[in-house]
Design a protein around this motif. Structure first.
Motif, mmCIF file in Angstrom:
data_model
loop_
_atom_site.group_PDB
_atom_site.id
_atom_site.type_symbol
_atom_site.label_atom_id
_atom_site.label_comp_id
_atom_site.label_asym_id
_atom_site.label_seq_id
_atom_site.Cartn_x
_atom_site.Cartn_y
_atom_site.Cartn_z
ATOM 1 N N ASP A 82 0.807 -1.097 -0.111
ATOM 2 C CA ASP A 82 -0.041 0.059 0.054
ATOM 3 C C ASP A 82 0.876 1.205 -0.160
ATOM 4 O O ASP A 82 1.641 1.547 1.116
ATOM 5 C CB ASP A 82 -0.807 0.101 1.362
ATOM 6 N N GLN A 137 0.256 4.427 0.116
ATOM 7 C CA GLN A 137 -0.308 5.419 1.069
ATOM 8 C C GLN A 137 -0.201 6.799 0.463
ATOM 9 O O GLN A 137 0.417 7.656 1.197
ATOM 10 C CB GLN A 137 0.586 5.453 2.222
ATOM 11 N N GLU A 138 -0.324 7.113 -0.726
ATOM 12 C CA GLU A 138 -0.207 8.209 -1.341
ATOM 13 C C GLU A 138 -1.632 8.634 -2.090
ATOM 14 O O GLU A 138 -2.444 7.786 -2.603
ATOM 15 C CB GLU A 138 0.877 8.212 -2.285
ATOM 16 N N SER A 167 -6.158 8.116 -1.064
ATOM 17 C CA SER A 167 -5.606 7.055 -1.908
ATOM 18 C C SER A 167 -6.354 6.171 -2.805
ATOM 19 O O SER A 167 -7.536 6.112 -2.326
ATOM 20 C CB SER A 167 -4.701 6.321 -1.121
ATOM 21 N N GLN A 201 -7.711 3.554 -0.239
ATOM 22 C CA GLN A 201 -9.091 4.263 0.414
ATOM 23 C C GLN A 201 -10.090 4.515 -0.381
ATOM 24 O O GLN A 201 -11.278 4.024 0.081
ATOM 25 C CB GLN A 201 -8.564 5.796 1.267
ATOM 26 N N ARG A 208 3.043 -1.400 4.221
ATOM 27 C CA ARG A 208 2.759 -0.024 3.858
ATOM 28 C C ARG A 208 3.986 0.785 3.475
ATOM 29 O O ARG A 208 4.950 0.367 4.080
ATOM 30 C CB ARG A 208 1.596 0.509 4.746
ATOM 31 N N ARG A 231 6.530 11.074 1.144
ATOM 32 C CA ARG A 231 5.372 10.936 1.935
ATOM 33 C C ARG A 231 4.830 12.307 2.495
ATOM 34 O O ARG A 231 3.563 12.110 2.481
ATOM 35 C CB ARG A 231 5.888 9.950 2.982
ATOM 36 N N GLY A 251 1.393 11.819 0.940
ATOM 37 C CA GLY A 251 1.132 10.726 1.733
ATOM 38 C C GLY A 251 -0.292 11.081 2.326
ATOM 39 O O GLY A 251 -0.868 12.057 2.412
ATOM 40 N N ASP A 265 -2.959 8.641 5.213
ATOM 41 C CA ASP A 265 -2.734 7.926 6.482
ATOM 42 C C ASP A 265 -3.545 6.514 5.935
ATOM 43 O O ASP A 265 -4.126 6.427 5.083
ATOM 44 C CB ASP A 265 -3.350 8.393 7.719
#
Length: 227
Positions: free
Chosen positions: A161, A163-164, A176, A179, A194, A221, A225, A227
């Protein structure tokens, strides 16, 4: 094996190290699909021999079983997901969880068994196996195929992942791709590692050449980035 009391996810750390040693996770300057210059690149296509693929499947299976996510079968989206789903199914069976798997063709076959799907009939709760989720396009296509067959798209297992922030219409958005799949498509996500785990790995190697990339990945990040 999950996060320890210190917040360190041992399985994720093992996986990052394996990916670095296999040459799958590389550092430098790479252009992403979104046009960003990333200080790291993860190419699951380089898990390209039997030993690497078998080890990768072990990481997927361990994470999937530890996640507690319910599923009845696996689905591998063409093309990378085909080998991944097959390998993970073998490893799950070795660990005592034997489940069917299926995958799709890019184009429908008009002879023989025909159709777009190969393998076990799609039924029940389906876990999609892929390497990463970049834009969610492959996941949406898989969801449509699974739902059309009368099964329930339930979860996605991925290797990393990032995460961006995703991009829509050429612009960054606040979520992301992972998400988006969780919140808007309603699927559970199971990731072996991640970006946060990658950063921790680099921080733990501050005394060698890998540690030099920690600052660059952290800056990336901080800019892109989520979360």
């Amino acid at each position: 094996m999950g996060a320890s009391s210190t917040g360190r996810d041992e399985l994720a750390q093992e996986f990052v190290q394996f990916s670095v040693e296999a040459g799958v996770l590389r550092f430098g300057e790479f252009k992403t699909k979104a046009g960003r210059l990333s200080p790291y690149f993860f190419n699951a296509g380089l898990f390209d021999d039997g030993a690497k693929l078998g080890r990768l499947a072990q990481f997927y299976a361990r994470r999937i079983l530890a996640s507690g996510i319910e599923f009845d079968m696996l689905f591998g989206p063409a093309y990378k997901g085909i080998a991944l789903a097959a390998a993970v199914a073998i490893e799950l069976a070795r660990l005592g969880r034997n489940v069917p798997y299926a995958y799709n063709r890019k184009e429908a076959k008009d002879h023989g068994e025909g159709g777009m799907l190969v393998g076990a009939p799609l039924a029940g709760k389906v876990m999609i196996i892929d390497d990463v989720i970049s834009a969610g396009t492959a996941v949406r296509e898989s969801i449509a195929l699974i739902a059309q067959a009368g099964a329930r798209p339930h979860a996605v297992a991925i290797a990393l992942d990032r995460q961006e922030k995703a991009t829509e219409g050429g612009h960054d958005v606040d979520h992301s791709a992972v998400q988006y799949v969780q919140r808007h498509l309603g699927l559970e996500i199971c990731a072996i590692a991640r970006l946060a785990d990658l950063l921790q790995y680099l921080e733990n190697h501050s005394g060698d050449a890998l540690g030099d990339y920690h600052r660059q990945v952290l800056a990336y990040r901080q800019r892109y980035g989520v979360d």
